[in-house]
Motif scaffolding. Structure first.
Motif, mmCIF file in Angstrom:
data_model
loop_
_atom_site.group_PDB
_atom_site.id
_atom_site.type_symbol
_atom_site.label_atom_id
_atom_site.label_comp_id
_atom_site.label_asym_id
_atom_site.label_seq_id
_atom_site.Cartn_x
_atom_site.Cartn_y
_atom_site.Cartn_z
ATOM 1 N N LYS A 148 -25.070 172.721 -64.317
ATOM 2 C CA LYS A 148 -24.325 173.893 -64.772
ATOM 3 C C LYS A 148 -25.015 175.164 -64.282
ATOM 4 O O LYS A 148 -26.238 175.237 -64.249
ATOM 5 C CB LYS A 148 -24.252 173.911 -66.303
ATOM 6 C CG LYS A 148 -23.582 172.669 -66.887
ATOM 7 C CD LYS A 148 -23.726 172.591 -68.390
ATOM 8 C CE LYS A 148 -23.131 171.278 -68.908
ATOM 9 N NZ LYS A 148 -23.314 171.116 -70.371
ATOM 10 N N PHE A 198 -21.367 171.485 -60.854
ATOM 11 C CA PHE A 198 -20.595 170.671 -61.793
ATOM 12 C C PHE A 198 -19.761 171.556 -62.723
ATOM 13 O O PHE A 198 -18.543 171.450 -62.782
ATOM 14 C CB PHE A 198 -21.565 169.793 -62.588
ATOM 15 C CG PHE A 198 -20.909 168.774 -63.482
ATOM 16 C CD1 PHE A 198 -20.147 167.747 -62.949
ATOM 17 C CD2 PHE A 198 -21.074 168.836 -64.859
ATOM 18 C CE1 PHE A 198 -19.548 166.797 -63.774
ATOM 19 C CE2 PHE A 198 -20.491 167.893 -65.693
ATOM 20 C CZ PHE A 198 -19.720 166.876 -65.150
ATOM 21 N N VAL A 199 -20.418 172.458 -63.444
ATOM 22 C CA VAL A 199 -19.751 173.383 -64.370
ATOM 23 C C VAL A 199 -20.239 174.796 -64.081
ATOM 24 O O VAL A 199 -21.441 175.024 -63.893
ATOM 25 C CB VAL A 199 -20.051 173.016 -65.840
ATOM 26 C CG1 VAL A 199 -19.473 174.060 -66.794
ATOM 27 C CG2 VAL A 199 -19.499 171.634 -66.171
ATOM 28 N N GLU A 219 -20.704 177.195 -69.434
ATOM 29 C CA GLU A 219 -20.370 176.445 -70.641
ATOM 30 C C GLU A 219 -21.077 177.060 -71.837
ATOM 31 O O GLU A 219 -22.252 177.427 -71.757
ATOM 32 C CB GLU A 219 -20.765 174.976 -70.526
ATOM 33 C CG GLU A 219 -20.375 174.177 -71.775
ATOM 34 C CD GLU A 219 -20.542 172.682 -71.615
ATOM 35 O OE1 GLU A 219 -19.953 171.939 -72.431
ATOM 36 O OE2 GLU A 219 -21.253 172.247 -70.697
ATOM 37 N N SER A 246 -16.909 170.655 -59.656
ATOM 38 C CA SER A 246 -16.368 169.305 -59.804
ATOM 39 C C SER A 246 -15.861 168.991 -61.207
ATOM 40 O O SER A 246 -15.114 168.024 -61.380
ATOM 41 C CB SER A 246 -17.429 168.271 -59.400
ATOM 42 O OG SER A 246 -18.589 168.408 -60.196
ATOM 43 N N GLN A 247 -16.212 169.785 -62.230
ATOM 44 C CA GLN A 247 -15.757 169.482 -63.587
ATOM 45 C C GLN A 247 -14.978 170.648 -64.201
ATOM 46 O O GLN A 247 -13.764 170.619 -64.248
ATOM 47 C CB GLN A 247 -16.944 169.113 -64.474
ATOM 48 C CG GLN A 247 -16.576 168.659 -65.883
ATOM 49 C CD GLN A 247 -15.808 167.347 -65.914
ATOM 50 O OE1 GLN A 247 -15.772 166.616 -64.932
ATOM 51 N NE2 GLN A 247 -15.176 167.050 -67.039
ATOM 52 N N PHE A 248 -15.667 171.679 -64.682
ATOM 53 C CA PHE A 248 -15.014 172.839 -65.286
ATOM 54 C C PHE A 248 -15.513 174.118 -64.615
ATOM 55 O O PHE A 248 -16.672 174.202 -64.208
ATOM 56 C CB PHE A 248 -15.337 172.962 -66.785
ATOM 57 C CG PHE A 248 -15.095 171.728 -67.605
ATOM 58 C CD1 PHE A 248 -13.894 171.046 -67.531
ATOM 59 C CD2 PHE A 248 -16.074 171.253 -68.465
ATOM 60 C CE1 PHE A 248 -13.677 169.907 -68.294
ATOM 61 C CE2 PHE A 248 -15.872 170.123 -69.234
ATOM 62 C CZ PHE A 248 -14.667 169.438 -69.149
ATOM 63 N N SER A 293 -16.125 176.191 -69.796
ATOM 64 C CA SER A 293 -15.969 175.258 -70.910
ATOM 65 C C SER A 293 -16.441 175.936 -72.189
ATOM 66 O O SER A 293 -17.567 176.439 -72.249
ATOM 67 C CB SER A 293 -16.777 173.982 -70.661
ATOM 68 O OG SER A 293 -16.633 173.086 -71.754
ATOM 69 N N SER A 312 -11.462 169.223 -61.570
ATOM 70 C CA SER A 312 -10.944 168.730 -62.844
ATOM 71 C C SER A 312 -10.189 169.839 -63.589
ATOM 72 O O SER A 312 -9.038 170.098 -63.293
ATOM 73 C CB SER A 312 -12.087 168.171 -63.698
ATOM 74 O OG SER A 312 -11.585 167.602 -64.885
ATOM 75 N N ASN A 358 -11.611 174.837 -70.162
ATOM 76 C CA ASN A 358 -11.561 173.786 -71.170
ATOM 77 C C ASN A 358 -11.955 174.359 -72.533
ATOM 78 O O ASN A 358 -12.995 175.012 -72.661
ATOM 79 C CB ASN A 358 -12.517 172.654 -70.785
ATOM 80 C CG ASN A 358 -12.565 171.559 -71.831
ATOM 81 O OD1 ASN A 358 -11.565 170.937 -72.144
ATOM 82 N ND2 ASN A 358 -13.751 171.320 -72.367
#
Length: 267
Positions: A172, A194-195, A198, A216-218, A221, A240, A244
């Motif tokens: 992150k 990745f994030v 968050e 690759s994710q958020f 978040s 993704s 979120n």
């Protein structure tokens, strides 16, 4: 700190430089500060040790230096470290060995500087509860190591992270956790991880006017991040979910520009 060979000035160059300075005084009425290079300087607990933990226990202001960090930088209670116009080479010999730890009542300020992985290992910045952290107008380039550590982890309140570029991280970019409130995360460009940002159990955070991409994710978040604002962010190329939400209320989330992401918003 890695010592670089010192450069010497030849007599010919020294004579030429002296002539230029005299011309400035005679015809220009003195020296124009714009003609002179920025002078590197440091105070307090500068320079760092060649090995072991670099402890900051007093006001330490460093300007226009290239600094090699081989181990942890510990900003103690009552200590202040200001890095301005610096290049910081994180030179740990394993993942996360080179890092900045800002302790309760410690202060880390980074302005218009570049922090990057000099070795093939990741590094991080962590602000403990009660610490003060401000990072502005800077570039942070990590190395995708094997550990799942965020580039910046916030346990404190009122951090200011604005107008930075953060890239090439494994986990992150910014992680605000466990009652980290009132943080200002604005105008950053975050990519390649990745994030992006968050928050877990942190309220009243401002996540505005950032650009997130290639994650690759958020991008963002929010898990129990109530009473926060998520405004005017540009988000694209997220594999993704762009934004979120979990267990959050009274979050103002609008005017975000989301494209080329698998899912725009998930609650």
């Amino acid at each position: 700190m890695i010592n670089k060979p010192k450069k010497t000035i030849s007599k010919k160059k020294l004579t030429t430089l002296t002539t230029v300075l005299l011309v400035c005084f005679i015809f220009g009425g003195g020296l124009n500060s714009n003609l002179l290079p920025v002078i590197a300087s440091g105070s307090g607990d500068f320079p760092p040790p060649s090995s072991g933990v670099w402890t900051i226990s007093q006001e330490t202001i460093i300007n226009s230096e290239v600094i090699y960090i081989n181990d942890s930088v510990s900003i103690e209670s009552g200590g202040t470290l200001v890095l301005e116009n610096c290049v910081i080479e994180m030179n740990g010999n394993e993942d996360d060995k080179a890092n900045f730890i800002v302790k309760n009542n410690g202060n880390l300020t980074i302005i218009n500087s570049k922090i990057e992985a000099f070795s093939d290992y990741s590094w991080y910045i962590e602000a403990e509860e009660g610490a003060s952290l401000k990072i502005t107008d800077s570039t942070l380039i990590n190395f995708k190591g094997s550990k799942y550590t965020s580039v910046i982890t916030l346990y404190n309140n009122y951090s200011v992270i604005t107008n930075n570029t953060i890239s090439n991280f494994n986990y992150k970019a910014i992680f605000a956790r466990f009652t980290s409130h009132y943080n200002n995360i604005t105008k950053n460009k975050i990519s390649g991880g990745f994030v992006g940002f968050e928050v877990v159990d942190g309220w009243y955070n401002e996540i505005n006017d950032n650009e997130f991409h290639s994650l690759s994710q958020f991008a963002i978040s929010v898990n129990n991040g109530s009473f926060s604002n998520i405004l005017r962010n540009k988000i694209f190329n997220v594999s993704s979910i762009a934004i979120n939400f979990q267990r959050s209320m009274n979050v103002l989330c609008n005017t975000n520009n989301i494209s080329t992401s698998k899912t725009a918003i998930e609650c």
